[in-house]
Design a protein around this motif. Structure first.
Motif, PDB file in Angstrom:
ATOM      1  N   UNK A  65      15.074  -3.956  -8.385  1.00  0.00           N
ATOM      2  CA  UNK A  65      15.337  -3.242  -7.132  1.00  0.00           C
ATOM      3  C   UNK A  65      14.237  -2.214  -6.852  1.00  0.00           C
ATOM      4  N   UNK A  66      13.766  -1.576  -7.898  1.00  0.00           N
ATOM      5  CA  UNK A  66      12.684  -0.595  -7.729  1.00  0.00           C
ATOM      6  C   UNK A  66      11.428  -1.273  -7.224  1.00  0.00           C
ATOM      7  N   UNK A  67      11.133  -2.461  -7.808  1.00  0.00           N
ATOM      8  CA  UNK A  67       9.930  -3.192  -7.383  1.00  0.00           C
ATOM      9  C   UNK A  67      10.040  -3.596  -5.916  1.00  0.00           C
ATOM     10  N   UNK A  68      11.242  -4.122  -5.527  1.00  0.00           N
ATOM     11  CA  UNK A  68      11.446  -4.526  -4.125  1.00  0.00           C
ATOM     12  C   UNK A  68      11.294  -3.320  -3.199  1.00  0.00           C
ATOM     13  N   UNK A  69      11.875  -2.182  -3.604  1.00  0.00           N
ATOM     14  CA  UNK A  69      11.775  -0.974  -2.779  1.00  0.00           C
ATOM     15  C   UNK A  69      10.330  -0.526  -2.638  1.00  0.00           C
ATOM     16  N   UNK A  70       9.617  -0.586  -3.733  1.00  0.00           N
ATOM     17  CA  UNK A  70       8.201  -0.168  -3.701  1.00  0.00           C
ATOM     18  C   UNK A  70       7.411  -1.057  -2.765  1.00  0.00           C
ATOM     19  N   UNK A  71       7.625  -2.376  -2.851  1.00  0.00           N
ATOM     20  CA  UNK A  71       6.885  -3.292  -1.980  1.00  0.00           C
ATOM     21  C   UNK A  71       7.277  -3.096  -0.513  1.00  0.00           C
ATOM     22  N   UNK A  72       8.580  -2.807  -0.257  1.00  0.00           N
ATOM     23  CA  UNK A  72       9.014  -2.566   1.120  1.00  0.00           C
ATOM     24  C   UNK A  72       8.339  -1.323   1.701  1.00  0.00           C
ATOM     25  N   UNK A  73       8.348  -0.254   0.908  1.00  0.00           N
ATOM     26  CA  UNK A  73       7.688   0.980   1.355  1.00  0.00           C
ATOM     27  C   UNK A  73       6.197   0.746   1.544  1.00  0.00           C
ATOM     28  N   UNK A  74       5.629   0.005   0.603  1.00  0.00           N
ATOM     29  CA  UNK A  74       4.190  -0.291   0.691  1.00  0.00           C
ATOM     30  C   UNK A  74       3.862  -1.076   1.956  1.00  0.00           C
ATOM     31  N   UNK A  75       4.716  -2.088   2.271  1.00  0.00           N
ATOM     32  CA  UNK A  75       4.459  -2.887   3.473  1.00  0.00           C
ATOM     33  C   UNK A  75       4.566  -2.015   4.727  1.00  0.00           C
ATOM     34  N   UNK A  82       1.111  -8.869   1.921  1.00  0.00           N
ATOM     35  CA  UNK A  82       2.254  -8.452   1.100  1.00  0.00           C
ATOM     36  C   UNK A  82       2.826  -9.631   0.324  1.00  0.00           C
ATOM     37  N   UNK A  83       2.939 -10.809   0.993  1.00  0.00           N
ATOM     38  CA  UNK A  83       3.469 -11.976   0.278  1.00  0.00           C
ATOM     39  C   UNK A  83       2.592 -12.318  -0.917  1.00  0.00           C
ATOM     40  N   UNK A  84       1.281 -12.272  -0.694  1.00  0.00           N
ATOM     41  CA  UNK A  84       0.369 -12.544  -1.804  1.00  0.00           C
ATOM     42  C   UNK A  84       0.527 -11.525  -2.913  1.00  0.00           C
ATOM     43  N   UNK A  85       0.716 -10.262  -2.520  1.00  0.00           N
ATOM     44  CA  UNK A  85       0.876  -9.217  -3.532  1.00  0.00           C
ATOM     45  C   UNK A  85       2.196  -9.381  -4.285  1.00  0.00           C
ATOM     46  N   UNK A  86       3.254  -9.760  -3.572  1.00  0.00           N
ATOM     47  CA  UNK A  86       4.550  -9.962  -4.240  1.00  0.00           C
ATOM     48  C   UNK A  86       4.437 -11.080  -5.269  1.00  0.00           C
TER      49      UNK A  86
END
Length: 603
Positions: A24-34, A279-283
């Motif tokens: 969940x932390x990783x998903x949140x970080x990527x969402x904020x990053x995007x 972002x998809x590539x980064x995920x």
């Protein structure tokens, strides 16, 4: 067995919860990053489009101004006059320049349907002023996408003709997309201040309106109103709005002629690189990296556990060997500022049990070290100055178990370093108290006068060293008057007794730290550090004189006296040699007169 099963399930549950929280932390970080990436990306797109619009505006104005200068130059040079009665034409795909006689121009203005504007043009030309027509203005051009520059040519009788330049509006809006741009394609529109389209390199019709075209193209009415409100402010602007599932980027700049504006816009599909793709590539890369990291961490944990068991075994061997060694070992971690000693250190030094697990380095320095050695230790052990693997040595006094200070030799080296310098230091301590005692005895014997026990001429180095620390001081030269007669009349034994008594008097008169030396057969030198007060010198000399007069020579009633010269530092010098010369001069001034007296050297 049941308890072990419950314990295992508990661990699995905690691990699962931890993994879920991590995901969940990783998903949140990527969402904020995007979100942040989108904001920065939109800002960069707006800035890029605004820059392109400014460059396009500068290009359009440059085309018009350069052409105006060319027409003016041709009219001024007289080249157009030679074309009267013949045909003059300069043309390329976007610009056509020709010459019209005054009769032709005035006839065209008179026959035009828009007689008001043409009459104004005729008046400007007759007044010698240049004219710029609107787009597609008949009869000066029949092309609806071009406009005309008219430059009057004056003759001896007034207006003789006009240089006409027909300019295609595509020249103002044309130009390729900058290779450094973030857009694959941009669209350029030439409009008026009310939004009516003058010319467009897009499918928009030239008689349309920018705002109605946007609405017909599927842009929400609220967005269209927003665009119109910003456009009505009559200033350069760059905006972003949404429509039909896309983002639109629009920038406009006013031109300095007519009431035209250069408007450039682009859609999100025209962007070279999309943030969603990034972002998809980064995920995907992040998931792969997490999997690899998890595998690496498990492997590393197993390796560290194995290494920990080896280190614990080595530590036990190390502690056991230290018990049978007179050398005290220590380890200093610079970044945690902790010092750890081997167990045998407690047998020699005033340490508690905490020293085995590590204690504050500053605490040990304050508690163990002699105050006079603190500054030297801090200066020598500078982590930023220590070289990896190089061995260093110093000597210092440490507090022992009995509370007294003993001398220890410390040998140490850096075994690990970071950018800031040494991070891990190991060393050993060896008790050298006996060795230092022997060395001190030898040094004192080398500096002592064998007869009187005071310093000999070796005092020179000690005085110079003291003067380097503090230049203030008083230097005395004391010469016993007629001492040779004492030796000749009463023997050397009597003379030696007198010298011993004088040395003792000087010890009693001066302070314990003052340096007293016998520098000749009957000459003594005394250095008082930290004062150069003439009154102190005079009082000391008087006390010495009165005490020496009471020295008794066995079998004689002869009185002993002395000639005393003094010099103050730094007034008379700041070295032993300079002070000796100055005090000698003062002393011999007494000798030459009446002996038995005192004189202070003056520059």
């Amino acid at each position: 067995m049941q308890k072990k099963g419950i314990h295992r399930k508990h661990k699995i549950f905690i691990l699962s919860v931890g993994c879920l929280i991590f995901m969940l932390s990783v998903v949140s970080i990527f969402t904020i990053f995007q979100h942040r990436l989108n904001e920065r990306f939109h800002t960069a797109l707006n800035s890029g489009l605004e820059k392109n619009t400014k460059e396009q505006t500068a290009h359009a104005e440059s085309v018009v101004f350069d052409l105006q200068r060319l027409l003016h130059m041709l009219s001024s040079s007289g080249a157009a006059a030679y074309a009267d009665g013949c045909e003059l034409a300069i043309q390329n795909s976007a610009i056509q320049i020709d010459y019209l006689s005054a009769v032709q121009v005035l006839t065209m203005c008179a026959e035009s349907e828009d007689s008001h504007s043409q009459k104004a043009y005729a008046e400007q030309l007759l007044a010698g002023k240049e004219v710029m027509t609107d787009l597609g203005e008949y009869p000066f051009t029949t092309d609806p996408s071009s406009f005309v520059l008219l430059q009057p040519v004056s003759g001896s009788d007034g207006l003789s003709g006009v240089l006409r330049a027909r300019i295609d509006a595509a020249l103002l809006t044309g130009g390729s997309v900058d290779s450094a741009s973030l857009f694959q394609k941009t669209y350029t529109v030439l409009t008026r201040t009310d939004g009516s389209i003058v010319y467009a390199d897009t499918p928009y019709p030239n008689d349309a309106n920018l705002f109605s075209s946007a609405f017909q193209g599927g842009i929400d009415s609220a967005e269209v109103r927003f665009i119109q409100q910003e456009f009505d402010k009559n200033e350069a602007k760059t905006i972003r709005f949404s429509g039909k599932g896309n983002s639109y980027y629009m920038s406009w700049e006013p031109l300095s002629f007519h009431d035209w504006r250069i408007v450039r816009f682009a859609r999100s599909p025209d962007v070279v690189l999309q943030t969603e793709m990034i972002v998809r590539g980064m995920v995907f890369a992040g998931i792969c990296l997490i999997a690899l990291t998890a595998f690496f961490c498990v492997s590393l944990i197993m390796l560290l556990l194995r290494q920990k068991r080896r280190l614990e075994t080595q530590q036990r061997r190390y502690d056991a060997l230290a018990q049978f060694n007179d050398t005290l070992l220590f380890e200093y971690d610079v970044f945690t500022n902790r010092v750890t000693f081997t167990p045998n250190a407690r047998e020699r030094l005033a340490l508690d049990a905490k020293c085995l697990k590590g204690g504050s380095g500053e605490y040990y320095m304050q508690y163990l070290l002699h105050p006079d050695d603190l500054e030297n230790i801090r200066t020598t052990i500078q982590p930023s100055q220590l070289r990896l693997g190089e061995t260093y040595y110093l000597e210092a006094r440490l507090r022992c178990r009995d509370g007294e200070y003993g001398w220890f030799g410390c040998q140490f080296k850096s075994i690990e370093e970071r950018d800031e310098g040494a991070s891990q230091i190991v060393g050993k301590l060896v008790d050298i108290s006996d060795q230092r005692g022997r060395e001190q005895t030898l040094r004192q014997a080398a500096l002592a006068d064998a007869l009187t026990g005071v310093y000999n001429r070796g005092v020179e180095a000690l005085i110079n060293k003291q003067l380097e620390k503090d230049p203030r001081g008083l230097f005395f030269m004391i010469d016993l008057d007629d001492f040779k007669m004492v030796n000749d009349s009463y023997g050397h034994a009597a003379g030696d007794a007198v010298l011993i008594n004088v040395a003792q008097i000087l010890r009693e008169v001066f302070r314990p730290n003052d340096m007293i030396a016998r520098v000749g057969g009957d000459e003594f030198a005394v250095f008082m550090a930290g004062t150069n007060d003439p009154t102190v010198a005079k009082n000391k000399a008087a006390t010495i004189q009165s005490r020496i007069e009471r020295v008794y020579i066995h079998g004689s009633e002869q009185l002993i006296s002395a000639s005393i010269g003094a010099a103050a530092s730094p007034q008379s010098g700041s070295t032993y040699d300079a002070l000796t010369r100055a005090a000698d001069q003062a002393m011999y001034s007494i000798k030459r007169n009446s002996k038995k007296g005192f004189a202070l050297h003056h520059e």
